[in-house]
Write a protein that holds these residues in place. Structure first.
Motif, PDB file in Angstrom:
ATOM      1  N   UNK A 440     -34.451   7.445 -15.019  1.00 60.58           N
ATOM      2  CA  UNK A 440     -34.167   8.113 -16.220  1.00 60.58           C
ATOM      3  C   UNK A 440     -33.046   8.812 -16.353  1.00 60.58           C
ATOM      4  N   UNK A 441     -32.775   9.443 -17.687  1.00 58.50           N
ATOM      5  CA  UNK A 441     -31.577  10.061 -17.848  1.00 58.50           C
ATOM      6  C   UNK A 441     -31.720  11.559 -17.839  1.00 58.50           C
ATOM      7  N   UNK A 442     -30.683  12.357 -17.702  1.00 59.83           N
ATOM      8  CA  UNK A 442     -30.788  13.700 -17.625  1.00 59.83           C
ATOM      9  C   UNK A 442     -31.937  14.552 -18.544  1.00 59.83           C
ATOM     10  N   UNK A 443     -31.663  13.892 -19.841  1.00 60.25           N
ATOM     11  CA  UNK A 443     -32.684  14.738 -20.915  1.00 60.25           C
ATOM     12  C   UNK A 443     -34.214  14.405 -20.775  1.00 60.25           C
ATOM     13  N   UNK A 444     -34.179  13.270 -20.400  1.00 58.51           N
ATOM     14  CA  UNK A 444     -35.624  12.726 -20.165  1.00 58.51           C
ATOM     15  C   UNK A 444     -36.136  13.563 -18.766  1.00 58.51           C
ATOM     16  N   UNK A 445     -35.399  13.800 -17.846  1.00 60.30           N
ATOM     17  CA  UNK A 445     -35.957  14.552 -16.746  1.00 60.30           C
ATOM     18  C   UNK A 445     -36.010  15.891 -17.220  1.00 60.30           C
ATOM     19  N   UNK A 446     -35.104  16.435 -17.813  1.00 61.69           N
ATOM     20  CA  UNK A 446     -35.122  18.043 -18.319  1.00 61.69           C
ATOM     21  C   UNK A 446     -36.420  18.173 -19.055  1.00 61.69           C
ATOM     22  N   UNK A 447     -36.797  17.401 -19.971  1.00 57.27           N
ATOM     23  CA  UNK A 447     -37.904  17.612 -20.758  1.00 57.27           C
ATOM     24  C   UNK A 447     -39.414  17.489 -19.836  1.00 57.27           C
ATOM     25  N   UNK A 448     -39.412  16.735 -18.997  1.00 55.16           N
ATOM     26  CA  UNK A 448     -40.499  16.907 -17.909  1.00 55.16           C
ATOM     27  C   UNK A 448     -40.261  18.281 -17.039  1.00 55.16           C
ATOM     28  N   UNK A 449     -39.054  18.217 -16.545  1.00 54.86           N
ATOM     29  CA  UNK A 449     -38.943  19.754 -15.775  1.00 54.86           C
ATOM     30  C   UNK A 449     -39.375  20.855 -16.525  1.00 54.86           C
ATOM     31  N   UNK A 750     -32.107   4.003 -17.355  1.00 56.89           N
ATOM     32  CA  UNK A 750     -32.025   3.953 -18.795  1.00 56.89           C
ATOM     33  C   UNK A 750     -30.778   3.725 -19.591  1.00 56.89           C
ATOM     34  N   UNK A 751     -30.326   2.605 -19.025  1.00 55.84           N
ATOM     35  CA  UNK A 751     -28.926   1.972 -19.542  1.00 55.84           C
ATOM     36  C   UNK A 751     -29.038   0.583 -19.515  1.00 55.84           C
ATOM     37  N   UNK A 752     -28.136   0.041 -20.665  1.00 54.21           N
ATOM     38  CA  UNK A 752     -27.790  -1.284 -20.821  1.00 54.21           C
ATOM     39  C   UNK A 752     -27.081  -1.871 -19.630  1.00 54.21           C
ATOM     40  N   UNK A 753     -27.654  -2.888 -18.731  1.00 49.79           N
ATOM     41  CA  UNK A 753     -26.742  -3.520 -17.790  1.00 49.79           C
ATOM     42  C   UNK A 753     -25.791  -4.581 -18.293  1.00 49.79           C
ATOM     43  N   UNK A 754     -26.481  -5.658 -18.989  1.00 48.69           N
ATOM     44  CA  UNK A 754     -25.591  -6.385 -19.713  1.00 48.69           C
ATOM     45  C   UNK A 754     -26.334  -7.015 -20.876  1.00 48.69           C
ATOM     46  N   UNK A 755     -25.751  -7.621 -21.626  1.00 50.29           N
ATOM     47  CA  UNK A 755     -26.217  -8.433 -23.144  1.00 50.29           C
ATOM     48  C   UNK A 755     -25.579  -9.642 -23.448  1.00 50.29           C
ATOM     49  N   UNK A 756     -26.233 -10.413 -23.955  1.00 51.29           N
ATOM     50  CA  UNK A 756     -25.746 -11.711 -24.493  1.00 51.29           C
ATOM     51  C   UNK A 756     -25.892 -11.644 -26.062  1.00 51.29           C
ATOM     52  N   UNK A 757     -24.868 -12.004 -26.909  1.00 51.64           N
ATOM     53  CA  UNK A 757     -24.955 -12.089 -28.238  1.00 51.64           C
ATOM     54  C   UNK A 757     -25.024 -13.538 -28.670  1.00 51.64           C
ATOM     55  N   UNK A 758     -26.058 -13.986 -29.307  1.00 53.34           N
ATOM     56  CA  UNK A 758     -26.048 -15.335 -29.826  1.00 53.34           C
ATOM     57  C   UNK A 758     -26.342 -15.355 -31.391  1.00 53.34           C
ATOM     58  N   UNK A 759     -25.202 -15.775 -32.198  1.00 55.87           N
ATOM     59  CA  UNK A 759     -25.264 -15.905 -33.581  1.00 55.87           C
ATOM     60  C   UNK A 759     -26.371 -16.866 -34.005  1.00 55.87           C
ATOM     61  N   UNK A 760     -26.946 -16.452 -34.908  1.00 57.84           N
ATOM     62  CA  UNK A 760     -28.277 -17.239 -35.441  1.00 57.84           C
ATOM     63  C   UNK A 760     -27.792 -18.474 -35.946  1.00 57.84           C
ATOM     64  N   UNK A 761     -26.217 -18.732 -36.315  1.00 57.31           N
ATOM     65  CA  UNK A 761     -25.736 -20.128 -36.781  1.00 57.31           C
ATOM     66  C   UNK A 761     -25.694 -21.135 -35.482  1.00 57.31           C
TER      67      UNK A 761
END
Length: 948
Positions: A440-449, A750-761
């Motif tokens: 997780x990210x720094x902010x998520x960790x800090x909230x639990x911390x 908590x980051x995007x590794x990759x993504x693929x965009x597919x146009x609905x058309x």
């Protein structure tokens, strides 16, 4: 004091198990209870049932480990699990329990008793047990005589061979099966909690209506609690969990018989000296203690909810030990004092408190309390949860008093705390020395911390941190993150003005070469903290001085290095407490204080066994203040034993612990059977997935004019354009009014590794239906729960794929195409099988023919299980309102169709005949069975043999 059952008779009647208290004359009568068969419901019986059948045996098993203010503290030494399936089963369990106790009695007479869950160092637990047979009147010892435990001789010195091979049945629990040609002998099966061949055979029930099992005080109330456990009955009706029920019962029995559960009728061992207590005859015992250490609360819920408070005996997991000692003047040339006359026999300690010389005798009592929050085993429970609770959290209190417990005398208390590093991290149990992986990210960790230290400050006051991890190597990063979060918390003003401060002591570097005496450097650095926090002093029933803070010590496991440091801190505290009594001593140099080192080593071993299934490492130094090669070899053997438990026993044991504590439902065993692993119930996956969808939508949807229609977390093959790759991973599917986004997400960072965009058309159609990717378990073959969808599309110029690397790479339009020229490739085969016109029923456009089929790509998704194994109220409420897997897939398909073609579209506009959404098996049960190879089946069966 609240009225509590201390002696009861248990017998199996026709309609249920009867719990009949034996009421003393000076105590109000407590009505009997009937625990019904099958349902497990409890009902009060008025008047008490009469039973004229002859009593076959009267059993008493208990172990006393300390006496505080005249109140004994007991340890559970043995349990009997009584099934509620039928009268005959309950009767047989009672008969078997009596036979086992009698067998142990005869073993003790012959000095051949072997405790399956103890190591050579477990002689610290003083215990007593008796069996009284009404027919003979004989009374024999069940366990070693009162306080007379086995001591380790020179010949018993541990070695690697003894730890790994000789003691395989003790450390490895079930490892003996793999080292022995004959497997389990009947005796070993019995001591490990398994049914022997003789016990497994049907046994005719006695002629009387029910076998009577009379139990006294300490030893048998856990049996009654075990008998009423709602889980045991619930599992009976489950196909999957019933196969694991024998192992669950064995694990439960070994857990409660591990000599790590303590209780007292008259002294609240869950609260520190000076803490406010709620003690009244009108307040039940289980309501007056600290709920943080009430281990069997969930198991006792049927009694609590039924108002049968007198039958609820709270148990605390941890350690309780006690030693007595005298102070004598040294020779006249030396005005100092020496400590002598130490007594480790608990019987002698109890007797000392009754003698006139008790005024000049001191008692040292050590109590370690293990929190029920984030409970579990090493590597499976690390770090913090969302509420700020850390793994392996243990509060340890050292109490110094006079043996007489005269009210006017001072009683001293010094408290310490240990707990895992309060950040989200994990370590692989399959690595011999795993590197911590931050999540997780720094902010998520800090909230639990921040929540964690808010809990500590509210409980103890000022906080000082002793961090013992390495400053270099694999542990360095998590130590640096600990410091960073501490600095940020201080910059934010702390918690109510309290700013926790870190003292980072690289234990391995400073004490390299087995020079553990270098811990004195840390003690010097913490000198101001000891003076600031002080200690609690009580006299005449009132608190004179209260401890103002606590030292929070941790390494990676919070076991071995932590034990050494905590014992050193306790030594300093005892010296200061004795100084308050006018006695100057130096526990580091006084050779007569071996008993103090042994007491703390016993505490370290107990905490270690509850977290890692073995005794603590570096225990030789804690006991003797010396370190040599023998201790190093012993540590190596214990390390191997821990490694074995990490990969073989701990996954199921962790599931069982979570189940007994009420953190998960019986579905956890379905999950375990599927992959031989158990998930962490402290992490709300619903919240994590919702945050992942929100994070992904902010990153991947670049066009502001696109409106988000919906987002889902689904299972997806790791390889693109295939439906059969294994393993599957959780991916995110986002739908806007213009495009589909298939997102690969790094759940740890908590980051995007990759993504693929597919146009609905570009979307040409959707196939939804049964999607079975494994046939190893019944759950995986359930066609109603294994459902998925495949989205077909023809890549165009508006479609992109982006990968989150150091240099962002982008593929557009035709670059998404893959080489399908090889007719033997798995990808080409998958496409052909799924979209061949003759097979799919989808005719191709006349103008394009087979060329269009080869250009088609697809995204495959499978629905996650709709039900959760979490037992929290929020999770159960969410489950009750959750849609089924099939309905979820149907809803996704309908949303995509509407986004692409509106409410009235989805037919001829696609360029294909037929409907846009087709109902068809993606991978049916028959096909899945054909594709499941023998190697995969054999591998799973081998895992079941080892893990389950």
């Amino acid at each position: 004091m609240p009225v509590l059952v201390r002696k009861l008779v248990i017998f199996a009647a026709a309609d249920g198990l009867i719990l009949q208290p034996s009421n003393p004359r000076d105590q109000r009568a407590i009505p009997s209870l009937q625990v019904r068969y099958t349902t497990g419901g409890a009902a009060t019986l008025r008047p008490a049932p009469s039973n004229d059948s002859p009593r076959s045996a009267s059993l008493e098993t208990h172990g006393i480990v300390a006496q505080i203010r005249g109140s004994p503290v007991y340890v559970i030494t043995s349990v009997a699990l009584i099934p509620l399936s039928s009268q005959s089963d309950a009767t047989k369990a009672l008969v078997d329990a009596r036979k086992e106790v009698e067998k142990r009695r005869s073993d003790q007479v012959a000095n051949e008793l072997v405790d399956s869950d103890s190591s050579a160092d477990e002689g610290s637990y003083q215990s007593e047990g008796h069996v009284t047979d009404n027919s003979t009147g004989a009374s024999k010892a069940l366990t070693p005589p009162y306080g007379k435990t086995r001591r380790k001789s020179q010949e018993d010195t541990d070695s690697v061979a003894q730890d790994v091979i000789g003691r395989r049945g003790q450390y490895g629990r079930f490892a003996e099966r793999w080292f022995s040609r004959k497997g389990w002998t009947s005796e070993r099966r019995r001591t490990q909690g398994m049914s022997s061949d003789t016990m497994g055979k049907p046994e005719s029930a006695p002629d009387q209506p029910g076998n009577i099992y009379e139990s006294k005080a300490e030893g048998t109330l856990p049996k009654s609690q075990a008998s009423q456990s709602p889980q045991a009955n619930t599992l009976e009706g489950q196909d999957v969990t019933s196969t694991l029920l024998p192992k669950l019962l064995r694990t439960t029995r070994m857990l409660f018989a591990s000599r790590s559960f303590f209780y007292s009728y008259d002294y609240d061992i869950t609260r520190r000296l000076g803490d406010p207590e709620i003690r009244s005859t009108n307040v039940p015992l289980h309501r007056s203690l600290d709920p943080l250490f009430f281990w069997n609360q969930h198991l006792a819920l049927p009694f609590i909810e039924n108002g049968d408070d007198a039958f609820v005996l709270p148990l605390m997991q941890g350690f309780v030990g006690q030693r007595s000692f005298n102070i004598h003047p040294a020779p006249s040339k030396d005005p100092s004092k020496i400590i002598s006359g130490s007594q480790e026999d608990i019987k002698d300690i109890v007797e000392t408190q009754k003698r006139p010389e008790a005024e000049s005798t001191f008692l040292l009592t050590l109590i370690s309390r293990r929190s029920i929050m984030r409970p579990g085993l090493r590597y499976l429970r690390r770090g913090v949860d969302e509420e700020g609770h850390t793994a392996n959290s243990v509060e340890t209190e050292q109490i110094l008093s006079r043996a007489s417990w005269t009210p006017s005398d001072n009683v001293y208390s010094f408290t310490q705390f240990r707990g895992s590093i309060p950040l989200f991290f994990s370590q692989s149990p399959y690595a011999f020395k795993p590197v911590p992986v931050l999540q997780h990210g720094f902010d998520t960790n800090h909230a639990a911390f921040k929540r964690h230290f808010s809990n500590l400050v509210g409980r103890y006051g000022d906080i000082r941190i002793a961090l013992l991890v390495d400053k270099h190597g694999g542990e360095a990063e998590i130590g640096q993150q600990y410091e960073e979060h501490t600095k940020r918390l201080a910059a934010e003003g702390g918690i109510g003005g309290v700013r926790p401060d870190v003292e980072w002591f690289d234990f391995h570097a400073v004490c390299r070469g087995m020079k553990f005496e270098m811990v004195s450097i840390l003690m010097g650095n913490l000198g101001h903290t000891f003076e600031k926090h002080g200690m609690t002093i009580e006299a005449n029933g009132e608190v004179q001085v209260r401890q103002k803070g606590v030292l929070r010590t941790n390494c990676m496991d919070c076991l071995d290095r932590t034990n050494v440091v905590q014992s050193a801190c306790a030594s300093k505290a005892l010296e200061k407490q004795l100084k308050e009594e006018g006695i100057e001593v130096n526990l580091q140099t006084d050779t007569t204080t071996q008993w103090f080192n042994t007491l703390w080593a016993d505490n370290g071993d107990a905490v270690s066994k509850q977290y890692s299934s073995t005794a603590a490492l570096k225990g030789d130094y804690t006991r003797t203040r010396k370190r040599d090669y023998r201790g190093a070899l012993n540590d190596f053997g214990l390390t191997l034993s821990r490694y074995y438990n990490n990969i073989v026993n701990d996954y199921f044991s962790q599931a069982a612990i979570d189940y007994l504590l009420g953190n998960v439902t019986e579905q956890v065993f379905e999950e375990f059977e599927a992959d031989m692993m158990s998930n962490d119930p402290a992490i709300s996956m619903r919240k994590v997935r919702a945050n992942a969808i929100e994070t992904s939508s902010k990153i991947v949807i670049a066009e502001q004019r696109e409106d988000l229609v919906g987002g889902w977390t689904l299972l997806s093959p790791q390889e693109p354009n295939t439906v059969r790759t294994f393993p599957f991973e959780e991916a995110i599917l986002l739908l806007t009014d213009a495009a589909l986004y298939a997102v690969r997400f790094d759940w740890n960072l908590e980051k995007v590794s990759s993504f693929e965009r597919v146009d609905l058309r570009s979307v040409t159609g959707i196939v939804r239906g049964t999607y079975i990717n494994s046939t190893l378990t019944a759950t995986q073959m359930d066609e109603s729960r294994n459902v998925g969808l495949v989205i077909k599309y023809r890549p165009g110029k508006e479609d992109i794929a982006r990968v989150n690397t150091r240099s962002l790479s982008t593929a557009v339009g035709a670059e998404l195409k893959t080489d399908d020229s090889d007719p033997d490739s798995a990808r080409t085969s998958a496409i052909a099988n799924l979209f061949d016109p003759a097979d799919s029923g989808l005719p191709l456009p006349r103008s394009r023919g087979k060329e269009d089929t080869q250009n088609l790509k697809f995204l495959a998704f499978k629905a996650l299980p709709a039900r959760s194994s979490l037992a929290t109220a929020g999770a159960q409420e969410a489950d009750s309102g959750a849609v089924s897997e099939r309905d979820l897939v149907k809803g996704i398909c309908e949303d995509v169709r509407r986004a692409a073609y509106g409410d009235g579209g989805g037919g001829s506009d696609t360029g294909f005949g037929g409907d846009f959404v087709e109902e068809k098996e993606i991978i049916g049960l028959k096909e899945a069975r054909r594709s499941t190879g023998y190697l995969e089946q054999w591998g799973h069966e081998l895992k079941k043999l080892v893990w389950a």
